[in-house]
Design an enzyme around this catalytic site. Structure first.
Site, PDB file in Angstrom:
ATOM      1  N   LYS A  94      -7.898  -2.337   7.606  1.00  0.00           N
ATOM      2  CA  LYS A  94      -8.976  -1.416   7.236  1.00  0.00           C
ATOM      3  C   LYS A  94     -10.325  -1.789   7.834  1.00  0.00           C
ATOM      4  CE  LYS A  94      -7.240   1.735   4.286  1.00  0.00           C
ATOM      5  NZ  LYS A  94      -7.476   3.184   4.380  1.00  0.00           N
TER       6      LYS A  94
ATOM      7  N   SER B  94       0.618  -3.872   7.264  1.00  0.00           N
ATOM      8  CA  SER B  94      -0.777  -3.416   7.285  1.00  0.00           C
ATOM      9  C   SER B  94      -1.735  -4.251   6.462  1.00  0.00           C
ATOM     10  CB  SER B  94      -0.852  -1.958   6.815  1.00  0.00           C
ATOM     11  OG  SER B  94      -0.341  -1.846   5.496  1.00  0.00           O
TER      12      SER B  94
END
Length: 402
Positions: free
Chosen positions: A50, A301
Site C-alpha cells: 500500500k 500483498s
C-alpha cells in the site's frame, strides 16, 4: 487517467521510498502443478504494498491540496502508507479505520504520526466517515484503491515482476477494492498480453467476484472473513472497469484455506503473511485455478497480521491439515483406561497434548465417562490410523474434530 507512462513515472518516484521486493522460488510449497514464485510485498516498507500507491498519490498533490491536510480510510495497510507518506512530505494526516482493525495496524499508523479515528463497523463504514470529515473540514482525500495515481503506484509491482521473471505465465493477485490487481493487470497486459492475471477474494467478502459474475457493481450486505485487508463490501468504480477489461478470472478461497496458506508460508518459506496477503497462495495450493505447467507468481500483498490473530490462524491451519485433532471417547470409568488410550496413540506416533475427563454428562451411563483427548498428529492419515487402532482395541469413539 491511468497510463503506462504514469506507472513508469510512479516507479521513478518510488525508487527512494519503496523497496523492490524479492521474487523468490517457492519450491518448498506443495504446489506440484506449477512452478510457483512469491512476490514478497509483505516485506515492503510498512509491511504492505500500500505504501506504493499512497506515496505516489501524495507526491502528485499540488501545494493547495497539501496545505489542506490529508484524510484516508483504511483497514490498516493503506493507513500506514498514507501516514508514512504524509510524514515524509510534512503533511498532517487523519485516518479513519474500522474499530475492529488489528491493534498492531492501529498502533503502527499512529507511530508514523497520523491521527487515527476509529469507526464502528467495516472498511465501508470508515470510508463513509472519512468522506463526511473531508466534506466538513476540507481535507484532501486519499482513496485506498479507486484513484488513477494510487493504481499507478500499485502497478509498479507489475513492472518488477516482469523484470524479475520475464517468462512468467500467470500472476495471482489478492482483491479487496481492486486497486492492486488493477495496477498489476494493466501493467502486465500492456507489456506481456499473453500472461494470465488471476484475482482472489475471500469467500466471506466476494464483492468484486460477484460484481464481475453479474456484470454490475454490487454491494454486499455484510462481510465475514479474518482477512481484514480485503473485507470490502463494494468494489471501486474505476477498478471494476479495469478488472473487467484486463483480469482473466477471479476465484474465492475460504478462511480455512487462507489459514492453511499462512501456516504453509511460515513453515515452508519462513514468511509471515496476513490473511489478505495469503489468499493468492491459497488459490495456488488448493487448485482454484488451472496452473498446470506454468510459471506462476503469487503476490503476497502484506504481512501485518496481529499476533493474537496469528496464534488462532496457526491453530486453525493445524486443524485443517490434520496436525491438531481432538477425539472424544466413551469409556467405562475404571482404572487403566486413560493409560490404554495413551499407549495406543503413542504407538501410532501421535502426541497427547490435553486430556479432559467428564463424568457429568446426563446422557451417559452412571459408570461411564467421556474422555476428550487433544493430539498433535502428522496428517489426516495418521488420525485415521489412531481411530482404527482405538476401535480395534474396543474403545468407542463418540466424536472427532480434525
Amino acid at each position: 487517467m491511468l497510463t503506462l507512462d504514469k506507472i513508469y513515472h510512479a516507479a521513478f518516484v518510488l525508487k527512494s521510498v519503496a523497496r523492490k521486493t524479492d521474487l523468490i522460488a517457492a519450491s518448498a510449497l506443495s504446489c506440484k502443478e506449477c512452478e510457483l514464485y512469491l512476490k514478497t510485498e509483505n516485506l515492503q516498507v510498512t509491511g504492505s504494498f500500500k505504501l506504493r500507491g499512497a506515496y505516489y498519490k501524495i507526491s502528485q498533490l499540488n501545494e493547495e491540496e497539501k496545505a489542506k491536510g490529508i484524510i484516508a480510510c483504511s483497514a490498516g495497510n493503506h493507513a500506514q502508507g498514507v501516514a508514512l507518506a504524509g510524514a515524509k512530505n510534512k503533511i498532517p494526516s487523519i485516518i479513519c479505520m474500522p474499530d475492529g482493525a488489528p491493534i498492531s495496524k492501529v498502533e503502527a499508523t499512529k507511530s508514523y504520526g497520523a491521527e487515527v479515528c476509529l469507526v464502528k463497523g467495516t472498511y465501508d463504514d470508515a470510508h463513509t466517515k472519512a468522506v463526511e470529515l473531508q466534506e466538513e473540514k476540507g481535507y484532501t482525500f486519499i482513496h485506498p484503491f479507486d484513484d488513477p495515481d494510487v493504481i499507478a503506484g500499485q502497478g509498479t509491482i507489475g513492472l518488477e515482476i516482469l523484470d524479475q521473471l520475464p517468462d512468467v505465465d500467470a500472476v495471482i493477485v489478492p482483491i479487496g477494492g481492486g486497486g492492486l490487481i488493477s495496477g498489476v493487470a494493466y501493467t502486465i497486459k500492456h507489456l506481456k498480453s499473453e500472461c494470465k492475471v488471476y484475482g482472489v477474494q475471500a469467500a466471506g467478502a466476494p464483492s468484486m467476484y460477484e460484481s464481475i459474475q453479474k456484470n454490475e457493481k454490487i454491494t454486499l450486505n455484510s462481510v465475514d472473513t479474518f482477512a481484514d485487508g480485503i473485507a470490502v463490501k463494494h468494489p471501486g468504480d474505476l477498478t471494476y472497469d479495469i478488472i473487467s477489461q484486463y483480469v482473466d478470472e477471479i476465484v474465492t478461497v475460504n478462511d480455512d484455506e487462507i489459514a492453511a496458506a499462512i501456516l504453509a508460508l511460515i513453515e515452508k518459506q519462513k514468511l509471515i503473511a496476513e490473511g489478505a496477503g495469503a489468499v493468492s497462495v491459497a488459490a495456488a495450493l488448493f487448485n482454484k485455478i488451472d496452473l498446470t505447467g506454468k510459471k506462476v507468481v503469487s503476490l503476497v500483498s502484506g504481512g501485518n497480521i496481529d499476533v493474537s490473530i496469528l496464534s488462532r490462524v496457526i491453530t486453525r491451519g493445524l486443524v485443517r491439515n490434520g496436525r491438531n485433532s481432538t477425539l472424544t471417547i466413551a469409556l467405562i470409568d475404571k482404572p487403566g483406561q486413560l493409560q490404554g488410550v495413551s499407549e495406543i496413540i503413542s504407538r501410532c506416533g501421535g502426541n497427547v497434548v490435553s486430556v479432559h475427563h467428564d463424568r457429568g454428562d446426563q446422557n451417559m451411563a452412571i459408570n461411564s465417562c467421556f474422555l476428550k483427548v487433544g493430539m498433535e498428529t502428522r496428517d489426516h492419515e495418521q488420525v485415521a490410523e489412531i481411530k482404527k487402532a482405538l476401535t480395534d482395541a474396543g474403545f468407542k469413539l463418540v466424536s472427532e474434530r480434525v
